[in-house]
Enzyme design. Sequence first.
Site, PDB file in Angstrom:
ATOM      1  N   TRP A   1      -3.541 -30.648 -11.591  1.00  0.00           N
ATOM      2  CA  TRP A   1      -2.227 -31.254 -11.330  1.00  0.00           C
ATOM      3  C   TRP A   1      -1.286 -30.144 -10.859  1.00  0.00           C
ATOM      4  O   TRP A   1      -1.179 -29.094 -11.511  1.00  0.00           O
ATOM      5  CB  TRP A   1      -1.716 -31.903 -12.625  1.00  0.00           C
ATOM      6  CG  TRP A   1      -0.367 -32.552 -12.502  1.00  0.00           C
ATOM      7  CD1 TRP A   1       0.064 -33.377 -11.498  1.00  0.00           C
ATOM      8  CD2 TRP A   1       0.727 -32.440 -13.421  1.00  0.00           C
ATOM      9  NE1 TRP A   1       1.341 -33.793 -11.752  1.00  0.00           N
ATOM     10  CE2 TRP A   1       1.776 -33.229 -12.919  1.00  0.00           C
ATOM     11  CE3 TRP A   1       0.911 -31.758 -14.616  1.00  0.00           C
ATOM     12  CZ2 TRP A   1       3.003 -33.358 -13.561  1.00  0.00           C
ATOM     13  CZ3 TRP A   1       2.136 -31.889 -15.265  1.00  0.00           C
ATOM     14  CH2 TRP A   1       3.163 -32.678 -14.745  1.00  0.00           C
TER      15      TRP A   1
ATOM     16  N   ASP B   1      -4.866 -31.436 -21.942  1.00  0.00           N
ATOM     17  CA  ASP B   1      -3.773 -32.237 -21.390  1.00  0.00           C
ATOM     18  C   ASP B   1      -4.286 -33.676 -21.330  1.00  0.00           C
ATOM     19  O   ASP B   1      -5.246 -33.961 -20.594  1.00  0.00           O
ATOM     20  CB  ASP B   1      -3.409 -31.732 -19.983  1.00  0.00           C
ATOM     21  CG  ASP B   1      -2.253 -32.516 -19.377  1.00  0.00           C
ATOM     22  OD1 ASP B   1      -1.751 -33.458 -20.037  1.00  0.00           O
ATOM     23  OD2 ASP B   1      -1.846 -32.196 -18.240  1.00  0.00           O
TER      24      ASP B   1
ATOM     25  N   LYS C   1       2.104 -43.059 -18.703  1.00  0.00           N
ATOM     26  CA  LYS C   1       1.204 -43.968 -17.975  1.00  0.00           C
ATOM     27  C   LYS C   1       0.704 -45.090 -18.879  1.00  0.00           C
ATOM     28  O   LYS C   1       0.778 -46.253 -18.519  1.00  0.00           O
ATOM     29  CB  LYS C   1      -0.011 -43.221 -17.434  1.00  0.00           C
ATOM     30  CG  LYS C   1       0.232 -41.811 -17.001  1.00  0.00           C
ATOM     31  CD  LYS C   1       0.922 -41.719 -15.678  1.00  0.00           C
ATOM     32  CE  LYS C   1       1.253 -40.265 -15.411  1.00  0.00           C
ATOM     33  NZ  LYS C   1       1.728 -40.000 -14.102  1.00  0.00           N
TER      34      LYS C   1
HETATM   35  C1  LMR Z   1       1.301 -37.521 -10.740  1.00  0.00           C
HETATM   36  O1  LMR Z   1       0.455 -36.634 -10.763  1.00  0.00           O
HETATM   37  O2  LMR Z   1       1.542 -38.211  -9.736  1.00  0.00           O
HETATM   38  C2  LMR Z   1       2.075 -37.834 -11.992  1.00  0.00           C
HETATM   39  O3  LMR Z   1       1.615 -37.049 -13.027  1.00  0.00           O
HETATM   40  C3  LMR Z   1       3.536 -37.800 -11.805  1.00  0.00           C
HETATM   41  C4  LMR Z   1       4.083 -36.403 -11.664  1.00  0.00           C
HETATM   42  O4  LMR Z   1       5.072 -36.120 -12.345  1.00  0.00           O
HETATM   43  O5  LMR Z   1       3.558 -35.611 -10.893  1.00  0.00           O
END
Ligand code: LMR
Length: 424
Positions: free
Chosen positions: A154, A235, A271
């Site tokens: 992420w 996470d 989510k």
């Molecule tokens: C995403 O990856 O789209 C979500 O976790 C929202 C974000 O805050 O990035």
Amino acid sequence: MLSSIARTTFKPTTRIASRAFVSTWNAVPQGPPDAILGVTEAYKKDTSPNKMNLGVGAYRDDGGKPFVLNAVKKAEQYMIGQNMDKEYAGITGVPSFTKAAGALAYGDDSSVISENRLAIAQSISGTGALRVGAEFLNAWYPHAKNIVVPNPTWGNHIPIMKNAGLSLEKYTYFDKSTNGLNIDGMLEDLHKAPKNTVVLLHACAHNPTGVDPTKEQWDQISQVIKERGHFPFFDMAYQGFASGDCTRDAYALRKFVAEGHQVILAQSFAKNMGLYGERVGSFSVVCADAEEKSRIDSQLKIIIRPMYSNPPIHGAHIVSTVLNTPELKQEWLGEVKHMADRIISMRTKLRNHLENDFGSKKSWNHITDQIGMFCYSGMTPQQVEKIKSDWHVYLTQDGRISMAGISSSNVKYLAEAIHNVTKD
Ligand code: LMR
């Protein structure tokens, strides 16, 4: 009297105006838009009736609308009836929330709960939990400078860790040739990492790839982490979203705890309870015993207090009401399954349209093999650019598709768009 004050007050202004004015912020450059949230900004500006936002990971119903869960609506109704006050929570949040959140993650029957050795603090959703976790490691984990994250991960993981003073390396995760997990590469990298490295793991529904290890692979990962004395930082932003079952999705976390790893965990309810804007999550530390928990609790308070004093209470009360009311919890678990199932059905439809309606000769198995909210489509940045400009379909540069943004009415259009930009 008034006019003489006015005259004196105006004098300096006149002087400033007479010299060339240079703002204090003159040299501040324009920053780039956020890699994920910036996609929504661009989407909003598009006026095409066909536009699709597949950027941010936020669930939509089959009509493409944001979805407020029934269990959440009922909890809010109940809360209104309770005439709750708006007093500050304690520094580590609303106790009925943190207790229920810990049980959901680690299991009602977990020894970390029955032995009172889980230090847990409410957080500003998953991002806040990760940041508190990074600050905690920086303060108290002697090897915090070595932290590894999956490649890819992420996007926000990287600045969260860096801004807390940690430096990051990446471990092999995704295999582009199979669009699946490169388990051998991952195990090798974890084996090679300096002893006691912090290993960031996505507990389920890996973001952005949608590729999770199997149970057997988790066991291998646990073993290498143990052998090298590494430290697991989970996470878990998508509990329930991978399989539709919150217990199943907690497999890796619970297995690691059962094997004696002293894990730390960032948990989010954005989510799985649809509480995106409420910012509800937790950061927790598995401790050796209750006495250690008390010391860790005290240090978490010292970290949190200067950052934001104490967390917001509304979302925490919603989660607490849902998880602590058996009928609401049952209804919620059903709604989580419903959301996960809708996403799974979109995967099948998208693949089917690509292969059968548009005759794409490319392999699209990964659309249905991957799980959770995202599909790592394999589209190149050029194809992402083209699908945006020619088809008004918005996704992140890395080709990640938020499956939750697809509905029965636009899945065929999306398949046509993907086929067109990928066929040459
Ligand atoms: C995403 O990856 O789209 C979500 O976790 C929202 C974000 O805050 O990035």
